[in-house]
Design a protein around this motif. Structure first.
Motif, PDB file in Angstrom:
ATOM      1  N   THR A 118      -7.320  32.491  13.090  1.00  0.00           N
ATOM      2  CA  THR A 118      -5.608  32.858  13.015  1.00  0.00           C
ATOM      3  C   THR A 118      -4.961  33.682  11.681  1.00  0.00           C
ATOM      4  O   THR A 118      -4.044  34.343  11.237  1.00  0.00           O
ATOM      5  N   ASP A 150       5.658  33.857  14.799  1.00  0.00           N
ATOM      6  CA  ASP A 150       5.785  33.652  15.619  1.00  0.00           C
ATOM      7  C   ASP A 150       4.016  32.928  15.914  1.00  0.00           C
ATOM      8  O   ASP A 150       4.107  31.471  15.856  1.00  0.00           O
ATOM      9  N   LEU A 151       2.548  33.611  15.172  1.00  0.00           N
ATOM     10  CA  LEU A 151       1.420  33.259  15.093  1.00  0.00           C
ATOM     11  C   LEU A 151       1.450  31.978  14.108  1.00  0.00           C
ATOM     12  O   LEU A 151       1.250  31.181  14.659  1.00  0.00           O
ATOM     13  N   LYS A 154       3.352  28.813  15.852  1.00  0.00           N
ATOM     14  CA  LYS A 154       2.727  28.234  16.612  1.00  0.00           C
ATOM     15  C   LYS A 154       0.551  27.796  16.385  1.00  0.00           C
ATOM     16  O   LYS A 154       0.484  26.312  17.180  1.00  0.00           O
ATOM     17  N   LYS A 156       0.886  26.243  13.942  1.00  0.00           N
ATOM     18  CA  LYS A 156       1.118  24.834  12.424  1.00  0.00           C
ATOM     19  C   LYS A 156       0.820  25.454  11.159  1.00  0.00           C
ATOM     20  O   LYS A 156       0.815  24.615  10.069  1.00  0.00           O
TER      21      LYS A 156
END
Length: 768
Positions: A118, A150-151, A154, A156
């Motif tokens: 991520t 957004d990524l 999500k 954190k």
């Protein structure tokens, strides 16, 4: 306050190259490892070499990055392939090839998605957003940064989320959507405050302040200037907490710009000057020459707006010298233009044209079209004020022609980039489709092999597990026995250590208490010494134009200055006692006491007789007999008597001279007697002599101790020396005394730099 946030984020968040600052030794070492490495290991080595090259040699970074990708793809090293594509994208971006940079970021994003990395995905979204912004596609940039946000939320990843909010703030600021810009900046700020990232908090407040500033200028929402200052103040406080003095100086410059705006509700050039001078003071300590020149130039601009042309020219000249020294051509051209504007204000058109010609030559050599447009505008204003309307019209036309030319260039660039964008996206889709098919085939084979390996692995695992459990039981039993013995030893050592720490803390508190008592006593002595020195009101009365530089090395000083008036005779002196600190301060108090008795009480005004009496008093007070080995305490001194009726000065000196600088910059030095106030072991003691000199209006008189000339500093850590000191006095003498003081003190601070002050410093300057 230009928009630089995207480039900064790009350097901080995308490029691994910043993790590996250019280091030729490491690159050479990696190349040697590369020669002997097997092919599978070469992918990571090539990636590291590409990372080292990225910031400085983009072409080399691209070559090594492509080789790394080829090998990583062959051996299915997906993470290395993804990172190599990201470095490749960064290198393409540095070369200005936005289309290739976008393609490489897209491939890297696809690979990071496959391995569920991520952070890598967030960095790729960040890079794609920056590229969209760089070609003016702000709406695409907004969509991409929203995906990054957004990524990050999500997953954190709070740091990435705060940066995404910040990027969105910049995009909306570019679009003129100031409310949405502030909303995103503040969301990013909330995360940074939660994590107590003081440096990033300061950046957020600065960005919010910038939005309020631009909205006030472009939208004429004047109350937003006040909001901008409020946020700048918070940014300044945060920069101070994080010890970022350059950040504090930047904020002071931003606030100063507000007070210079024509639309500002509280336009105040004096306030702008005040903030610029405060920023300048900080930058002088940091000694970042490029930033220092910027603040000096801005200070000169404030004085120009205040129509204080002499000070404006002084600061512009200083900024010009620094920019020439560091080869800042654009800055040099800008300062030359402002000097020309100053001469236009003074109606000296020929001088203005001379400086504009120099500025235009430099700007043309750098293809700095924005500067050339501004210079053409200054030509227009100069010739218009000089009533040469033909040349004024010519330069006005030149200015407009350049503006139209730049507009056409930008339009052609946008059309070309859109065409490249279409072709790149087409190739990108084809490549992703091909990769997807290959990945599906590989996945089926991988699943079959996995099932077989799984059953074999289960059998081997149970066998090994039994062995491990048995061995672990035996090891644990032995470890428990050893642990009991160690715990007992540790407990005894801890008790002894606790007792020792208590004794050390008691001794520390006693030393701190004694040190505080001694320091307080010395500070009190310093207040006594300052109380005995002549009062400023008295000096202003007898010498309306004078300057005093009094810098003790420690809290109290062995140097002193003194003055008294007897009828039409003004007696003044600067003394340099043996030593410094407390011993020197005792000697200075002794000297001041004797001078008050000799001159003020006994009305003795002949300088040679004053020194003879002072020497006798010092020898008597210190019980000096001339015996070998006894203390040789005393003082060096310059004693002057200025007759207010005939402007004749009488001078006597004990090792210290007097310097007189005439109005035409001629320097005259009256030599002292080469013996001190105190026991003299050189030759037989003799009376001091007196020298007279006829002074004229505007003559400058300087008397001083040896602390300034003996100060170590500069690049080589050597003494300042008298020849340099005399030249400084000559250069300073033509300025008003307050400017002289700034110049002499500024030169000293710059010379000392990172060195320590080695002696007390005292200088008294008087303008007739």
């Amino acid at each position: 306050m230009k928009f630089s946030a995207f480039l900064l984020l790009f350097l901080l968040l995308l490029s691994y190259s910043n993790l590996f600052a250019i280091d030729t030794n490491k690159i050479d070492s990696l190349k040697q490892v590369l020669v002997n490495a097997n092919e599978k290991d070469k992918a990571e080595i090539l990636f590291k070499i590409s990372s080292f090259y990225c910031d400085f040699y983009a072409d080399s970074a691209i070559i090594y990055g492509k080789n790394s990708i080829d090998i990583a793809r062959k051996y299915k090293q997906t993470k290395i392939e993804a990172n190599a594509n990201k470095i490749l994208a960064t290198a393409y971006f540095y070369k200005g090839n936005s289309s290739n940079a976008k393609a490489s970021f897209s491939i890297a994003l696809d690979l990071f998605e496959q391995i569920h990395d991520t952070i890598g995905m967030a960095n790729c979204y960040n890079g794609l957003g920056i590229i969209a912004n760089s070609i003016g596609d702000f709406y695409s940039a907004s969509d991409i940064f929203s995906k990054m946000l957004d990524l990050s939320l999500k997953a954190k990843m709070e740091d990435e989320a705060s940066n995404a909010y910040n990027n969105l703030g910049v995009v909306y600021e570019r679009l003129g959507k100031y409310d949405k810009s502030i909303e995103n900046y503040q969301k990013g700020l909330s995360i940074r405050e939660k994590n107590n990232n003081i440096r990033s908090i300061a950046d957020s407040y600065n960005n919010i302040g910038n939005v309020y500033y631009y909205s006030a200028v472009s939208g004429k929402i004047y109350e937003n200037f006040t909001k901008a200052i409020q946020n700048y103040d918070k940014a300044k406080e945060a920069y101070s907490k994080s010890s970022d003095q350059l950040g504090v100086a930047k904020i002071l410059g931003n606030i100063a710009n507000i007070f210079l705006e024509e639309t500002a509700k509280e336009k105040d050039y004096n306030k702008a000057l005040e903030y610029n001078l405060e920023a300048l003071k900080i930058k002088q300590k940091i000694n970042n020459k490029a930033s220092l020149a910027y603040s000096i130039h801005n200070t000169g601009n404030c004085y120009l707006l205040l129509k204080d042309y002499n000070k404006a020219l002084y600061y512009f000249s200083d900024a010009l010298n620094i920019r020439q020294e560091i080869d800042d051509k654009i800055g040099e051209a800008y300062t030359l233009q402002k000097i020309a504007d100053l001469y236009v204000e003074k109606n000296n058109i020929s001088k203005a044209i001379e400086f504009l010609s120099k500025a235009k030559d430099i700007a043309s050599s750098m293809n700095a079209f924005d500067n050339i447009i501004n210079i053409e505008e200054s030509y227009y204003e100069a010739y218009k004020k000089g009533k040469n309307f033909e040349l004024a019209l010519e330069h006005y036309q030149n200015m407009n022609m350049l503006k139209d030319s730049i507009y056409n260039i930008e339009n052609n660039k946008i059309i070309s980039e859109l065409d490249v964008k279409y072709e790149t996206e087409k190739k990108e889709k084809e490549l992703i489709l091909e990769r997807s098919e290959n990945q599906n085939n590989l996945l089926i084979i991988k699943q079959q092999k996995t099932q077989m390996y799984f059953f074999i692995g289960v059998i081997v695992l149970f066998f090994l597990l039994g062995i491990v459990i048995l061995k672990a039981y035996r090891d644990k039993r032995k470890a428990n026995q050893k642990l009991e013995i160690k715990n007992k030893v540790i407990q005894e050592q801890a008790e002894q250590l606790l007792k020792t720490n208590e004794e050390i803390n008691d001794q520390k508190k006693l030393v701190e208490f004694k040190n505080t008592e001694i320091t307080d006593s010395i500070h009190y002595a310093g207040r006594i010494q300052n109380a005995i020195l002549p009062k400023i009101d008295f000096l202003n009365e007898i010498f309306p134009e004078h300057l005093i530089i009094f810098k003790p090395r420690d809290i109290v000083s062995g140097d002193f200055y003194w003055a008294a008036k007897v009828d039409n005779n003004v007696i003044f002196t600067v003394g340099d006692c043996t030593g410094h600190g407390v011993p020197g301060a005792f000697m200075s108090l002794l000297g001041l006491s004797f001078l008050n008795e000799i001159v003020t009480k006994n009305k003795l005004v002949e300088t040679d007789k004053i020194l003879n009496h002072l020497r006798n008093s010092v020898i008597s007070a210190l019980h000096q007999t001339g015996t070998f080995g006894e203390a040789q305490d005393g003082m060096d001194i310059a004693m002057c008597n200025y007759n207010t009726e005939n402007s004749i000065i009488t001078f006597s000196g004990a090792n210290n001279p007097i310097i007189i600088v005439k109005k035409n910059s001629e320097l005259i030095e009256l030599k002292p007697d080469k013996m001190p106030i105190g026991i003299y072991y050189g030759n037989e003691t003799r009376d001091f002599t007196a020298t007279t000199f006829q002074l004229e209006k505007s003559d400058m008189i300087y008397i001083f101790s040896d602390g300034y000339a003996d100060q170590f500093g500069g690049e080589k850590g050597k003494k300042f020396k008298y020849h340099r000191f005399k030249q400084l006095l000559i250069e300073s003498s033509s300025f008003p005394v307050d400017i002289q003081k700034q110049k002499i003190e500024g030169t000293l601070e710059k010379w000392i730099g990172c060195h320590e002050q080695v002696d007390d410093i005292c200088l008294l300057g008087i303008k007739i």
